[in-house]
Design a protein around this motif. Structure first.
Motif, short mmCIF file in Angstrom:
data_model
loop_
_atom_site.label_atom_id
_atom_site.label_comp_id
_atom_site.label_asym_id
_atom_site.label_seq_id
_atom_site.Cartn_x
_atom_site.Cartn_y
_atom_site.Cartn_z
N TYR A 55 0.64 -1.23 -0.04
CA TYR A 55 0.06 -0.16 -0.05
C TYR A 55 0.72 1.45 0.03
O TYR A 55 0.44 2.48 -0.09
N GLY A 56 2.13 1.06 0.15
CA GLY A 56 3.04 2.20 0.11
C GLY A 56 2.83 3.31 1.42
O GLY A 56 3.26 4.40 1.29
N ALA A 57 2.49 2.77 2.47
CA ALA A 57 2.15 3.48 3.58
C ALA A 57 3.57 3.54 4.22
O ALA A 57 4.55 2.76 4.13
N ARG A 58 3.55 4.54 5.10
CA ARG A 58 5.05 4.93 5.90
C ARG A 58 4.61 4.17 7.39
O ARG A 58 3.81 5.24 7.87
N VAL A 59 5.06 3.28 7.71
CA VAL A 59 4.79 2.56 9.02
C VAL A 59 5.88 2.97 10.11
O VAL A 59 7.02 2.62 9.86
N THR A 60 5.38 3.22 11.25
CA THR A 60 6.02 3.15 12.36
C THR A 60 5.58 1.89 13.30
O THR A 60 4.12 2.08 13.70
N GLY A 61 6.31 1.06 13.66
CA GLY A 61 5.78 0.01 14.39
C GLY A 61 6.62 0.06 15.71
O GLY A 61 7.93 0.40 16.08
N VAL A 62 5.86 -0.37 16.89
CA VAL A 62 6.40 -0.10 18.39
C VAL A 62 6.32 -1.55 19.16
O VAL A 62 5.01 -2.17 18.79
N THR A 63 7.11 -1.90 19.79
CA THR A 63 7.37 -2.96 20.53
C THR A 63 8.24 -2.86 21.35
O THR A 63 8.99 -2.31 21.52
N LEU A 64 7.80 -3.79 22.61
CA LEU A 64 8.80 -3.76 23.76
C LEU A 64 9.68 -4.96 23.91
O LEU A 64 10.70 -4.82 24.57
N SER A 65 9.87 -5.60 22.67
CA SER A 65 10.56 -6.74 22.66
C SER A 65 11.78 -6.35 21.66
O SER A 65 11.75 -6.06 20.39
N ARG A 66 12.99 -6.36 22.14
CA ARG A 66 14.38 -6.27 21.22
C ARG A 66 14.49 -7.39 20.23
O ARG A 66 14.83 -7.12 19.14
N GLU A 67 14.03 -8.52 20.41
CA GLU A 67 14.12 -9.63 19.57
C GLU A 67 13.20 -9.31 18.35
O GLU A 67 13.59 -9.44 17.16
N GLN A 68 11.88 -8.91 18.77
CA GLN A 68 10.88 -8.73 17.58
C GLN A 68 11.62 -7.44 16.66
O GLN A 68 11.41 -7.47 15.38
N ALA A 69 11.94 -6.49 17.42
CA ALA A 69 12.31 -5.21 16.75
C ALA A 69 13.62 -5.66 15.89
O ALA A 69 13.79 -5.33 14.63
N ALA A 70 14.54 -6.48 16.39
CA ALA A 70 15.67 -6.90 15.40
C ALA A 70 15.31 -7.45 14.08
O ALA A 70 15.67 -7.54 13.30
N TYR A 71 14.25 -8.53 14.37
CA TYR A 71 13.84 -9.46 13.29
C TYR A 71 12.98 -8.38 12.34
O TYR A 71 13.26 -8.58 11.07
N ALA A 72 12.25 -7.74 12.65
CA ALA A 72 11.49 -6.83 11.81
C ALA A 72 12.05 -5.84 10.88
O ALA A 72 12.04 -5.40 10.01
N ARG A 73 13.41 -5.26 11.71
CA ARG A 73 14.29 -4.30 11.04
C ARG A 73 15.08 -5.13 10.00
O ARG A 73 15.07 -4.43 8.87
N LYS A 74 15.34 -6.41 10.16
CA LYS A 74 16.28 -7.06 9.29
C LYS A 74 15.43 -7.32 8.01
O LYS A 74 15.70 -7.12 6.75
N LYS A 75 14.11 -7.80 8.32
CA LYS A 75 13.12 -8.21 7.37
C LYS A 75 12.87 -6.85 6.42
O LYS A 75 12.97 -7.02 5.04
N ALA A 76 12.51 -5.68 7.02
CA ALA A 76 12.26 -4.67 6.24
C ALA A 76 13.51 -3.92 5.33
O ALA A 76 13.54 -3.69 4.21
N ALA A 77 14.99 -4.33 5.86
CA ALA A 77 16.17 -4.04 5.22
C ALA A 77 16.46 -5.09 3.92
O ALA A 77 16.51 -4.60 2.72
N ASP A 78 15.91 -6.07 4.25
CA ASP A 78 16.09 -7.31 3.27
C ASP A 78 15.08 -7.17 1.94
O ASP A 78 15.44 -7.54 0.98
N GLU A 79 13.88 -6.48 2.63
CA GLU A 79 12.91 -6.48 1.36
C GLU A 79 12.87 -5.04 0.83
O GLU A 79 12.25 -4.56 -0.09
#
Length: 269
Positions: A55-79
């Motif tokens: 959808y071309g949205a600019r997304v801010t995701g918030v989490t309290l989990s460092r593991e989740q944040a690291a995984y999501a950031r890597k996926k965003a970079a990889d894609e």
């Protein structure tokens, strides 16, 4: 890596049903390129990535989990989506860069607690622009004859979701309205969660040895029991799950929404 119920059609795989749930959320929020989406409790980033990619949205995701944040950031970079997706290790109450065009809260509000729910609703209301939409996806329970008698299940509290707390859908709607939202749609997905849980149990049992190696036999048995029992709870109506779509009205009664809202009714694809 989507830990909330999928959206099933006959013959769907679990992967397709989860894709369709992510797409349903984006369509209910009427996302379009450039929109700012705040994903509260973003988990492993699946919704944030889908909203940016499709959808071309600019997304801010918030989490309290460092593991989740690291995984999501890597996926965003990889894609190649790092310019559209920002994942923060942050409490939603500390987000100060509104207003957003839309907010998604998928399977997070169960962890807020009844005593803090009004503050949760007010915080999200304040973070939306006038005319902005909230999609709140939340497990519910039937109301008690004496609400003061409600107690969190001791097994779940001890071993699965410490401090989790469920409310009736009517209570959720009421708190959103008290915070200033206008509730525009409520969709019950109870049967969808039963199907999702049965699929998860089957996957767990197919990969039992791998799961034990990653954790422990005791933890795997806890989750097998929890998910199997929860599937029965959703099938028999002891649990429900609802998507509540609400708007921060722009004033003078203008919601900015079409007369016929459920344009998302057709199956994606």
């Amino acid at each position: 890596m989507v830990y909330s119920c999928a959206y099933w059609t006959p013959g769907s795989t679990l992967e397709r049903a989860q894709h369709d749930k992510l797409d349903l959320v984006c369509r209910k929020l009427a996302l379009k390129p450039g929109d700012r989406l705040l994903d509260v409790g973003c988990g492993w980033g699946s919704l944030a990535l889908h909203a940016a990619r499709e959808y071309g949205a600019r997304v801010t995701g918030v989490t309290l989990s460092r593991e989740q944040a690291a995984y999501a950031r890597k996926k965003a970079a990889d894609e190649g989506l790092a310019d559209l997706v920002e994942i923060r290790i942050q409490d939603y109450r500390d987000v100060k860069d509104g207003p957003y065009d839309a907010i998604s809260s998928i399977g997070m509000a169960e962890h807020v607690g009844a005593d803090r729910y009004r503050d949760y609703a007010r915080t999200l209301h304040a973070l939306l622009r006038p005319g902005g939409l909230l999609l709140n996806h939340q497990i519910a329970r039937p109301p008690e004859a004496d609400e003061a008698a409600y107690r969190v299940d001791e097994f779940i509290d001890a071993y699965v979701f410490p401090d989790g707390e469920l409310s009736p859908v009517g209570t959720t709607v009421g708190e959103l309205e008290r915070a200033g939202f206008e509730v525009r749609d409520v969709e019950a997905l109870r049967e969808h969660y039963a199907l999702t849980l049965r699929a998860w149990v089957a996957r767990l049992e197919e990969h039992w040895d791998e799961a034990v190696a990653l954790t422990s036999a005791g933890r795997v048995r806890v989750w097998q029991l929890y998910m199997a029992a929860s599937a029965l709870g959703f099938e028999r109506g002891r649990l429900g799950v609802n998507q509540v779509l609400a708007v921060r009205s722009a004033g003078r009664g203008d919601s900015g929404l079409p007369l016929r809202l459920r344009t998302w009714g057709a199956q994606p694809g």
